[in-house]
Design a protein around this motif. Sequence first.
Motif, short mmCIF file in Angstrom:
data_model
loop_
_atom_site.label_atom_id
_atom_site.label_comp_id
_atom_site.label_asym_id
_atom_site.label_seq_id
_atom_site.Cartn_x
_atom_site.Cartn_y
_atom_site.Cartn_z
N ASP A 1 -4.67 43.58 -9.12
CA ASP A 1 -4.05 43.60 -7.79
C ASP A 1 -4.99 44.21 -6.76
O ASP A 1 -5.08 43.72 -5.62
N TRP B 279 -7.70 41.68 -5.92
CA TRP B 279 -7.10 40.52 -5.27
C TRP B 279 -6.87 40.80 -3.78
O TRP B 279 -7.10 39.94 -2.93
N PRO C 1 -9.38 37.65 -2.51
CA PRO C 1 -8.52 36.80 -3.34
C PRO C 1 -9.25 35.74 -4.15
O PRO C 1 -8.76 35.32 -5.20
N TYR D 190 -8.15 36.98 -11.87
CA TYR D 190 -8.23 36.10 -10.70
C TYR D 190 -6.86 36.02 -10.04
O TYR D 190 -5.84 35.91 -10.73
N GLU D 191 -6.86 36.14 -8.73
CA GLU D 191 -5.63 36.08 -7.94
C GLU D 191 -4.58 37.05 -8.45
O GLU D 191 -3.39 36.75 -8.54
N GLY D 192 -5.03 38.26 -8.80
CA GLY D 192 -4.11 39.32 -9.18
C GLY D 192 -3.60 39.27 -10.60
O GLY D 192 -2.69 40.03 -10.95
#
Length: 456
Positions: free
Chosen positions: A281, A284, A288, A305-307
């Motif tokens: 998180d 991200w 992002p 990736y992407e949180g």
Amino acid sequence: MTTPSSETKTKVSVSIIGDAFADIFCYLENGLPPLGGDIRVGKPMSPVPGGSGINTATHLSSLVRQFSPYDESEEFVDIMVQTVVNENDQYGQLLIEHSKEHNFELVNCRKVKKINENETKTEEESLPSTGHCVVFVAEGERSFATHLGVIETFKASNTILHELVNCRSANPDFKNHHHHIHIAGFFNLPGFANGNLKRRLQKVREKRRSNSHGLNAYTTTISLVPQYDATEKWDGGLLDVLPLVDFLILSSLEADRISGIPVDESVSDLDRVVSLTKLADFFWEKSPQTYIILTLGSKGAVAMYEGEVIISRKAPKQYKNPVDPTGAGDAFAAGFLFGTMKWRQERNHESCGEIGSYLSGSWNAAIEEGMDFGCAAGTACVMQEGASVPASMVAIEKLMNASSDDDEENESEHVSHASSKELESEDSYDSSYDSDYESSYDSDDYSDEDGEEKKE
């Protein structure tokens, strides 16, 4: 094996920009000496090639030569290192000779200044010494005492811009060309901090995209390894440059210092998952579209990736007593780059765009392959002495095929070294190349310092 079609395959080049040191290893059997005391060292101490940039290039070059899918490895990937050394001292000469032996090109990013029309002179005599480092190895861990030397003068704007944009080594017959830029040892490069690296990478991306038109597709990816920050500031604008970085490759300790979120490799799997989720998180929110590749020592590595944690790989084997962990992170990075670029080379621009494009997630398979090679190369590295000593193809394959639960006996694996003869390509190093290269530096393409550097 056959050579790829230039119409359907992609020519890949890798430029590694980073630090270069002469490492002086000190192997201690009973820990560090007490303050004011003395300790006996059984093995002699002498300088060997090191530094994140040199280590990564050495391991990557070995993997290319040994695992190239084609008969001629130069058809697969070209490797160049841009760094700074003092060519007049023994450490600089050690690194230059090492690069020739291991078949990657070392570019010394120093300007040639005109004294008059008939004479050129460098600042070599007034340069600081080539960077060097004392490496203390004890109880399966290592500590460093580093003199940056000439590396402290290395600025992002000293990098050879036209090489990063145009890639002299690229085969013009290929319509698809992918260039990967790897920043090795960010925190060892003071001249790259505070927006200087960011501006350089922005310029490279902009120029490469402007050159991509018609039948020629020029794509770019960028990775970065931060290394330990000896100043303990853990900043330097690193988070600001992340939106330009596709792969941030770092250890759990480095991630802890940068984010303030500890990832303890010894805790339970559940507790580790909680920490990794928080860490995913954090990054991200900062960037992002950046893949975070986190190494976890004997536990392996994860990709975020992407949180989210999207890929997890266990170490090929969990050794209780590694011989020497120095350079394991660089060996992992080299394996990761080899796996991802091998995957990228087999695809054209239409099936694999730049990260963050409409083909979101199309690189996940590449990352899986990269992590497989990375974990194997990193594990092989810790089972032998030295940071710039690549493992053999047999050793890498054995580790890639081994389950992490198999063969738990605590053995110092007989990782056979790839000899210099195994690593030599059929085309030997051409020293005449150096003179051609130096002559090209007289132009304004060498660097564009004016107006680009930001004072700290």
